[in-house]
Motif scaffolding. Sequence first.
Motif, PDB file in Angstrom:
ATOM      1  N   GLY A 150      38.443  25.502   1.726  1.00  0.00           N
ATOM      2  CA  GLY A 150      38.191  24.061   1.818  1.00  0.00           C
ATOM      3  C   GLY A 150      37.920  23.667   3.254  1.00  0.00           C
ATOM      4  O   GLY A 150      36.993  24.153   3.879  1.00  0.00           O
ATOM      5  N   ASP A 151      38.755  22.778   3.798  1.00  0.00           N
ATOM      6  CA  ASP A 151      38.579  22.368   5.188  1.00  0.00           C
ATOM      7  C   ASP A 151      39.600  23.037   6.113  1.00  0.00           C
ATOM      8  O   ASP A 151      39.883  22.557   7.190  1.00  0.00           O
ATOM      9  N   GLU A 152      40.127  24.169   5.674  1.00  0.00           N
ATOM     10  CA  GLU A 152      41.051  24.967   6.477  1.00  0.00           C
ATOM     11  C   GLU A 152      40.566  26.410   6.555  1.00  0.00           C
ATOM     12  O   GLU A 152      39.760  26.840   5.745  1.00  0.00           O
ATOM     13  N   ILE A 153      41.100  27.127   7.528  1.00  0.00           N
ATOM     14  CA  ILE A 153      40.839  28.561   7.640  1.00  0.00           C
ATOM     15  C   ILE A 153      42.201  29.250   7.597  1.00  0.00           C
ATOM     16  O   ILE A 153      43.076  28.934   8.406  1.00  0.00           O
ATOM     17  N   ARG A 154      42.387  30.137   6.654  1.00  0.00           N
ATOM     18  CA  ARG A 154      43.635  30.899   6.568  1.00  0.00           C
ATOM     19  C   ARG A 154      43.389  32.276   7.182  1.00  0.00           C
ATOM     20  O   ARG A 154      42.433  32.960   6.851  1.00  0.00           O
ATOM     21  N   VAL A 155      44.283  32.654   8.082  1.00  0.00           N
ATOM     22  CA  VAL A 155      44.205  33.960   8.731  1.00  0.00           C
ATOM     23  C   VAL A 155      45.458  34.725   8.342  1.00  0.00           C
ATOM     24  O   VAL A 155      46.570  34.257   8.552  1.00  0.00           O
ATOM     25  N   SER A 156      45.268  35.915   7.757  1.00  0.00           N
ATOM     26  CA  SER A 156      46.419  36.717   7.345  1.00  0.00           C
ATOM     27  C   SER A 156      46.324  38.112   7.965  1.00  0.00           C
ATOM     28  O   SER A 156      45.237  38.609   8.235  1.00  0.00           O
ATOM     29  N   GLY A 157      47.506  38.686   8.179  1.00  0.00           N
ATOM     30  CA  GLY A 157      47.563  40.018   8.762  1.00  0.00           C
ATOM     31  C   GLY A 157      48.972  40.571   8.678  1.00  0.00           C
ATOM     32  O   GLY A 157      49.926  39.850   8.398  1.00  0.00           O
ATOM     33  N   LYS A 158      49.111  41.857   8.941  1.00  0.00           N
ATOM     34  CA  LYS A 158      50.418  42.503   8.825  1.00  0.00           C
ATOM     35  C   LYS A 158      51.282  42.296  10.065  1.00  0.00           C
ATOM     36  O   LYS A 158      52.498  42.245   9.973  1.00  0.00           O
ATOM     37  N   LYS A 159      50.660  42.167  11.233  1.00  0.00           N
ATOM     38  CA  LYS A 159      51.416  42.039  12.481  1.00  0.00           C
ATOM     39  C   LYS A 159      51.337  40.612  13.019  1.00  0.00           C
ATOM     40  O   LYS A 159      50.251  40.045  13.123  1.00  0.00           O
ATOM     41  N   ALA A 176      35.984  20.079  16.683  1.00  0.00           N
ATOM     42  CA  ALA A 176      37.156  19.635  15.921  1.00  0.00           C
ATOM     43  C   ALA A 176      38.446  19.833  16.722  1.00  0.00           C
ATOM     44  O   ALA A 176      38.577  20.817  17.444  1.00  0.00           O
ATOM     45  N   PRO A 177      39.390  18.905  16.592  1.00  0.00           N
ATOM     46  CA  PRO A 177      40.699  19.062  17.247  1.00  0.00           C
ATOM     47  C   PRO A 177      41.585  19.966  16.400  1.00  0.00           C
ATOM     48  O   PRO A 177      42.193  19.528  15.439  1.00  0.00           O
ATOM     49  N   LEU A 178      41.624  21.239  16.730  1.00  0.00           N
ATOM     50  CA  LEU A 178      42.285  22.222  15.874  1.00  0.00           C
ATOM     51  C   LEU A 178      43.800  22.182  15.980  1.00  0.00           C
ATOM     52  O   LEU A 178      44.357  21.981  17.047  1.00  0.00           O
ATOM     53  N   THR A 179      44.461  22.381  14.842  1.00  0.00           N
ATOM     54  CA  THR A 179      45.910  22.531  14.795  1.00  0.00           C
ATOM     55  C   THR A 179      46.212  23.837  14.056  1.00  0.00           C
ATOM     56  O   THR A 179      45.484  24.237  13.159  1.00  0.00           O
ATOM     57  N   PHE A 180      47.297  24.467  14.463  1.00  0.00           N
ATOM     58  CA  PHE A 180      47.708  25.729  13.866  1.00  0.00           C
ATOM     59  C   PHE A 180      49.038  25.473  13.173  1.00  0.00           C
ATOM     60  O   PHE A 180      50.001  25.055  13.798  1.00  0.00           O
ATOM     61  N   GLY A 181      49.091  25.740  11.886  1.00  0.00           N
ATOM     62  CA  GLY A 181      50.313  25.445  11.155  1.00  0.00           C
ATOM     63  C   GLY A 181      50.559  26.421  10.025  1.00  0.00           C
ATOM     64  O   GLY A 181      49.780  27.346   9.795  1.00  0.00           O
ATOM     65  N   ASN A 182      51.648  26.189   9.299  1.00  0.00           N
ATOM     66  CA  ASN A 182      51.991  26.977   8.127  1.00  0.00           C
ATOM     67  C   ASN A 182      52.169  28.448   8.472  1.00  0.00           C
ATOM     68  O   ASN A 182      51.800  29.326   7.699  1.00  0.00           O
ATOM     69  N   PHE A 183      52.726  28.727   9.648  1.00  0.00           N
ATOM     70  CA  PHE A 183      52.884  30.102  10.124  1.00  0.00           C
ATOM     71  C   PHE A 183      54.014  30.773   9.352  1.00  0.00           C
ATOM     72  O   PHE A 183      55.166  30.369   9.445  1.00  0.00           O
ATOM     73  N   LYS A 184      53.694  31.800   8.560  1.00  0.00           N
ATOM     74  CA  LYS A 184      54.703  32.498   7.770  1.00  0.00           C
ATOM     75  C   LYS A 184      54.520  33.990   7.876  1.00  0.00           C
ATOM     76  O   LYS A 184      53.489  34.509   8.011  1.00  0.00           O
ATOM     77  N   ASP A 212      38.706  14.630  11.339  1.00  0.00           N
ATOM     78  CA  ASP A 212      39.965  15.184  10.823  1.00  0.00           C
ATOM     79  C   ASP A 212      39.726  16.336   9.864  1.00  0.00           C
ATOM     80  O   ASP A 212      40.548  16.612   9.000  1.00  0.00           O
ATOM     81  N   SER A 213      38.591  16.998  10.028  1.00  0.00           N
ATOM     82  CA  SER A 213      38.326  18.204   9.240  1.00  0.00           C
ATOM     83  C   SER A 213      37.379  19.112  10.031  1.00  0.00           C
ATOM     84  O   SER A 213      36.655  18.666  10.902  1.00  0.00           O
ATOM     85  N   ILE A 214      37.411  20.379   9.675  1.00  0.00           N
ATOM     86  CA  ILE A 214      36.531  21.353  10.327  1.00  0.00           C
ATOM     87  C   ILE A 214      35.232  21.417   9.532  1.00  0.00           C
ATOM     88  O   ILE A 214      35.256  21.625   8.321  1.00  0.00           O
ATOM     89  N   GLU A 215      34.100  21.217  10.202  1.00  0.00           N
ATOM     90  CA  GLU A 215      32.810  21.296   9.521  1.00  0.00           C
ATOM     91  C   GLU A 215      32.511  22.753   9.159  1.00  0.00           C
ATOM     92  O   GLU A 215      33.011  23.677   9.782  1.00  0.00           O
ATOM     93  N   LYS A 216      31.683  22.940   8.123  1.00  0.00           N
ATOM     94  CA  LYS A 216      31.369  24.284   7.606  1.00  0.00           C
ATOM     95  C   LYS A 216      30.822  25.207   8.701  1.00  0.00           C
ATOM     96  O   LYS A 216      31.246  26.357   8.811  1.00  0.00           O
ATOM     97  N   ASP A 217      29.861  24.693   9.492  1.00  0.00           N
ATOM     98  CA  ASP A 217      29.262  25.529  10.539  1.00  0.00           C
ATOM     99  C   ASP A 217      30.302  25.969  11.567  1.00  0.00           C
ATOM    100  O   ASP A 217      30.310  27.114  12.006  1.00  0.00           O
ATOM    101  N   GLU A 218      31.176  25.029  11.936  1.00  0.00           N
ATOM    102  CA  GLU A 218      32.213  25.342  12.902  1.00  0.00           C
ATOM    103  C   GLU A 218      33.207  26.349  12.321  1.00  0.00           C
ATOM    104  O   GLU A 218      33.677  27.251  13.006  1.00  0.00           O
ATOM    105  N   ALA A 268      42.128  20.812  11.083  1.00  0.00           N
ATOM    106  CA  ALA A 268      41.879  19.727  12.028  1.00  0.00           C
ATOM    107  C   ALA A 268      42.492  18.438  11.499  1.00  0.00           C
ATOM    108  O   ALA A 268      41.946  17.365  11.676  1.00  0.00           O
ATOM    109  N   LYS A 269      43.603  18.553  10.837  1.00  0.00           N
ATOM    110  CA  LYS A 269      44.251  17.370  10.266  1.00  0.00           C
ATOM    111  C   LYS A 269      44.738  16.443  11.368  1.00  0.00           C
ATOM    112  O   LYS A 269      45.234  16.878  12.389  1.00  0.00           O
TER     113      LYS A 269
END
Length: 166
Positions: free
Chosen positions: A130-139, A158-166, A103-109, A11-12
Amino acid sequence: MAKEHYFDISAKLDMMEMKNAIEQAKKEVSTRFDFKGIMVEIELNEKAKVLNLSSSSDSKIDALKDIVISKMIKRGLSPKSLDEVKTEGISGGNVKVVYRIVDSIEKDEAKKIVKAIKDAKLKVTPSIQGDEIRVSGKKIDDLQGVIALVKQMEDLKAPLTFGNFK
């Protein structure tokens, strides 16, 4: 072996864009005839992450908020970044409204998002970092499904943003 893909949910908020939006709002207020001759103040405190709006009445405060939000949207910032904390009367019968900048995601959220991702039974692994959620997968398709799922969640503050897509 298949390559692992991932992305981050955060939510940066770009504070430089926020400052620019506030400056544009101040310029617009200074040229509008309905704000001539009355007390109007838009104040951004970056360190405390607080936005203060002050004016002569509740209707003027609402107009100020609309101006600020329209400038934020034009700069690519989410209106969810502003969370109203309190409204108070100040000297001379004027009104002041204090907004917290989210500008951050709360723990409960964050836990709610991770639970929703796990309940979707997609072959991905969400983890809170920390204040981000990392989602990883094969597909990559599974990861895009997670993005669509999280965007559909309407009860998030929170105003969510999706980034660092690799």
